[in-house]
Design a protein around this motif. Structure first.
Motif, mmCIF file in Angstrom:
data_model
loop_
_atom_site.group_PDB
_atom_site.id
_atom_site.type_symbol
_atom_site.label_atom_id
_atom_site.label_comp_id
_atom_site.label_asym_id
_atom_site.label_seq_id
_atom_site.Cartn_x
_atom_site.Cartn_y
_atom_site.Cartn_z
ATOM 1 N N LYS A 1 39.220 42.765 40.939
ATOM 2 C CA LYS A 1 39.427 42.484 39.522
ATOM 3 C C LYS A 1 40.916 42.384 39.213
ATOM 4 C CE LYS A 1 35.170 44.766 37.944
ATOM 5 N NZ LYS A 1 34.480 43.545 37.490
ATOM 6 N N ALA B 1 30.311 38.262 40.511
ATOM 7 C CA ALA B 1 31.209 39.108 41.305
ATOM 8 C C ALA B 1 30.590 39.365 42.667
ATOM 9 C CB ALA B 1 31.467 40.421 40.579
ATOM 10 N N GLY C 1 38.843 43.856 31.565
ATOM 11 C CA GLY C 1 38.221 45.074 32.072
ATOM 12 C C GLY C 1 38.112 46.175 31.044
ATOM 13 N N GLY D 1 37.248 41.282 34.019
ATOM 14 C CA GLY D 1 38.317 41.286 35.009
ATOM 15 C C GLY D 1 38.003 40.466 36.239
ATOM 16 N N ASN D 2 36.844 39.818 36.273
ATOM 17 C CA ASN D 2 36.493 38.970 37.410
ATOM 18 C C ASN D 2 37.294 37.671 37.355
ATOM 19 O OD1 ASN D 2 34.435 40.773 38.348
ATOM 20 N ND2 ASN D 2 33.129 40.021 36.698
#
Length: 207
Positions: A193, A187, A207, A135-136
């Protein structure tokens, strides 16, 4: 692990090499899958979506904006402000654009609204140069969306809402090859995210 700037520079070079036919095909896929995702978030109602206009070698989003308005949704587009913040203007296919004073983008002409307008929004579709399965996200490097997402996370809901925070679904627009394995993107503490990647090939949950 490659740095954010290394990943960003590599992907920008690959984007610039895409032929017009590939960009047109990407635009059609993004419009089709983006509208399907947006309509699902709106759950059969008229939604309000914060989106953006892809420019240059970015994945094209104008067909998505048009498709969303034709479907009855309302579209908010960003305007860069001098303090690295974003204001928002409601857009229609009849809206005009001007060159931003602060970023290499086209901005809509119209009444500007603060982040508070997001209390009525349905979801956010935002730019990226890459995302990973954790999700970054890597943006364009200007910091506007980092500040916007932080403000969004800290914002109280509309009066009468049951939730104690505004938590809008987020989709980052990238090409299919720009969705990287989990943990590929460094991150930092200020990063937020994103929920899904919107690509020409479909919606990819992160994620």
């Amino acid at each position: 692990m490659a740095s954010k700037e290394e990943i960003r520079s590599s992907h920008r070079a690959k984007r610039s090499a895409l032929p017009p036919a590939a960009q047109d095909a990407a635009a059609a896929g993004i419009a089709r899958h983006g509208l399907e995702w947006a309509s699902g978030q709106a759950r059969g109602r008229q939604g309000i979506f914060a989106v953006y206009l892809g420019v240059g070698a970015e994945p094209p989003t104008l067909p998505l904006l048009t498709a969303m308005t034709v479907a009855g949704h309302r579209v908010l587009l960003p305007v860069c402000e001098p303090d690295i913040s974003l204001s928002w203007v409601y857009w229609t296919p009849q809206s005009g654009f001007v060159r931003s004073r602060y970023a290499p983008i086209q901005e809509p002409v119209g009444e500007r609204h603060s982040t508070a307008v997001m209390r009525d929004a349905t979801a956010v579709i935002l730019p990226a140069t890459a995302v990973d399965f954790s999700g970054n996200r890597i943006g364009q490097g200007g910091g506007y969306y980092d500040k916007f997402l932080a403000a969004l996370a800290a914002m109280s809901p509309a009066s009468g809402a049951a939730s104690d925070a505004v938590a809008l679904p987020t989709a980052a627009v990238v090409y299919d090859t720009e969705v990287l394995p989990a943990g590929s993107i460094p991150a930092e503490s200020f990063d937020r995210k994103v929920d899904v990647a919107l690509t020409p090939g479909g919606i990819i949950r992160l994620g």
